[in-house]
Write a protein that holds these residues in place. Sequence first.
Motif, PDB file in Angstrom:
ATOM      1  N   ALA A  30      -2.583   1.497  -2.055  1.00 56.33           N
ATOM      2  CA  ALA A  30      -2.343   1.630  -3.494  1.00 56.33           C
ATOM      3  C   ALA A  30      -2.019   3.071  -3.887  1.00 56.33           C
ATOM      4  N   MET A  31      -2.520   4.022  -3.111  1.00 54.57           N
ATOM      5  CA  MET A  31      -2.269   5.442  -3.398  1.00 54.57           C
ATOM      6  C   MET A  31      -0.959   5.935  -2.777  1.00 54.57           C
ATOM      7  N   SER A  32      -0.409   5.202  -1.815  1.00 58.31           N
ATOM      8  CA  SER A  32       0.773   5.689  -1.099  1.00 58.31           C
ATOM      9  C   SER A  32       1.995   5.672  -2.012  1.00 58.31           C
ATOM     10  N   GLU A  33       2.827   6.664  -1.800  1.00 56.73           N
ATOM     11  CA  GLU A  33       3.999   6.815  -2.663  1.00 56.73           C
ATOM     12  C   GLU A  33       5.323   6.736  -1.918  1.00 56.73           C
ATOM     13  N   ASP A  34       5.273   6.697  -0.590  1.00 56.61           N
ATOM     14  CA  ASP A  34       6.529   6.648   0.154  1.00 56.61           C
ATOM     15  C   ASP A  34       6.644   5.317   0.901  1.00 56.61           C
ATOM     16  N   HIS A  35       7.870   4.929   1.111  1.00 55.40           N
ATOM     17  CA  HIS A  35       8.178   3.635   1.743  1.00 55.40           C
ATOM     18  C   HIS A  35       7.582   3.523   3.150  1.00 55.40           C
ATOM     19  N   THR A  36       7.679   4.574   3.931  1.00 54.84           N
ATOM     20  CA  THR A  36       7.190   4.538   5.316  1.00 54.84           C
ATOM     21  C   THR A  36       5.689   4.268   5.354  1.00 54.84           C
ATOM     22  N   SER A  37       4.928   4.931   4.507  1.00 54.52           N
ATOM     23  CA  SER A  37       3.474   4.712   4.459  1.00 54.52           C
ATOM     24  C   SER A  37       3.145   3.291   4.035  1.00 54.52           C
ATOM     25  N   ARG A  38       3.823   2.808   2.998  1.00 52.04           N
ATOM     26  CA  ARG A  38       3.557   1.440   2.523  1.00 52.04           C
ATOM     27  C   ARG A  38       3.858   0.419   3.611  1.00 52.04           C
ATOM     28  N   GLU A  39       4.927   0.595   4.352  1.00 54.57           N
ATOM     29  CA  GLU A  39       5.260  -0.334   5.433  1.00 54.57           C
ATOM     30  C   GLU A  39       4.230  -0.266   6.562  1.00 54.57           C
ATOM     31  N   ARG A  40       3.756   0.919   6.861  1.00 52.71           N
ATOM     32  CA  ARG A  40       2.725   1.083   7.896  1.00 52.71           C
ATOM     33  C   ARG A  40       1.436   0.371   7.476  1.00 52.71           C
ATOM     34  N   PHE A  41       1.045   0.522   6.203  1.00 51.39           N
ATOM     35  CA  PHE A  41      -0.167  -0.145   5.725  1.00 51.39           C
ATOM     36  C   PHE A  41      -0.008  -1.662   5.774  1.00 51.39           C
ATOM     37  N   LYS A  42       1.157  -2.163   5.468  1.00 50.31           N
ATOM     38  CA  LYS A  42       1.384  -3.609   5.545  1.00 50.31           C
ATOM     39  C   LYS A  42       1.107  -4.136   6.951  1.00 50.31           C
ATOM     40  N   ILE A  43       1.585  -3.416   7.950  1.00 51.63           N
ATOM     41  CA  ILE A  43       1.372  -3.826   9.347  1.00 51.63           C
ATOM     42  C   ILE A  43      -0.112  -3.761   9.698  1.00 51.63           C
ATOM     43  N   MET A  44      -0.766  -2.658   9.345  1.00 48.95           N
ATOM     44  CA  MET A  44      -2.191  -2.490   9.658  1.00 48.95           C
ATOM     45  C   MET A  44      -3.025  -3.573   8.986  1.00 48.95           C
ATOM     46  N   GLU A  45      -2.741  -3.833   7.712  1.00 51.30           N
ATOM     47  CA  GLU A  45      -3.507  -4.829   6.959  1.00 51.30           C
ATOM     48  C   GLU A  45      -3.333  -6.224   7.562  1.00 51.30           C
ATOM     49  N   ARG A  46      -2.084  -6.575   7.885  1.00 55.71           N
ATOM     50  CA  ARG A  46      -1.814  -7.897   8.457  1.00 55.71           C
ATOM     51  C   ARG A  46      -2.518  -8.075   9.792  1.00 55.71           C
ATOM     52  N   LYS A  47      -2.421  -7.074  10.665  1.00 53.85           N
ATOM     53  CA  LYS A  47      -3.049  -7.179  11.980  1.00 53.85           C
ATOM     54  C   LYS A  47      -4.565  -7.247  11.879  1.00 53.85           C
ATOM     55  N   LEU A  48      -5.140  -6.471  10.969  1.00 49.53           N
ATOM     56  CA  LEU A  48      -6.591  -6.493  10.792  1.00 49.53           C
ATOM     57  C   LEU A  48      -7.052  -7.842  10.258  1.00 49.53           C
ATOM     58  N   TYR A  49      -6.361  -8.354   9.247  1.00 46.15           N
ATOM     59  CA  TYR A  49      -6.760  -9.616   8.617  1.00 46.15           C
ATOM     60  C   TYR A  49      -6.576 -10.796   9.569  1.00 46.15           C
ATOM     61  N   ARG A  50      -5.395 -10.879  10.174  1.00 44.80           N
ATOM     62  CA  ARG A  50      -5.087 -12.031  11.031  1.00 44.80           C
ATOM     63  C   ARG A  50      -5.641 -11.905  12.439  1.00 44.80           C
ATOM     64  N   GLY A  51      -5.686 -10.694  12.955  1.00 45.60           N
ATOM     65  CA  GLY A  51      -6.076 -10.502  14.338  1.00 45.60           C
ATOM     66  C   GLY A  51      -7.560 -10.325  14.564  1.00 45.60           C
TER      67      GLY A  51
END
Length: 141
Positions: A30-51
């Motif tokens: 929610a604090m991230s302001e750049d596209h690269t960070s937001r995309e990285r968080f999406k991957i981390m969140e998905r892997k943590l939740y699903r994996g």
Amino acid sequence: MLWLKAFHLIAIICWFAALFYLPRLFVYHAMSEDHTSRERFKIMERKLYRGIGTPSLIATVALGLWLSAGNWDYYRASGWYWLKMALVAVLIVYHFVSGHYLKQFRDDRCQRSHVFFRWFNEFPVVLLVGIVILAVVKPFH
């Protein structure tokens, strides 16, 4: 039965690790302001939740039910057990609400602030305290 209890506790620890870390990732996302960070968080969140999170939730519930079945007459008549199960049910709802926020972040439509997620992150701690006290102290039967 002790092996079963050991694996149940391992599953609980893994599930709570995910429940504690995922909302923390939401704070940073929610604090991230750049596209690269937001995309990285999406991957981390998905892997943590699903994996980790969801498989640990399933293992926790399955092993807990198996443990309960081993002494069902005792648990069925214990008030602390049913209160603990109610708190576990709330925790399961929290898990799926976290999944809802994950999808909102994935789709770039989450409107919640990092401050909201800082508070949201504290909720499983309260549930953990209640669940552990009920399971260990068994304050009422």
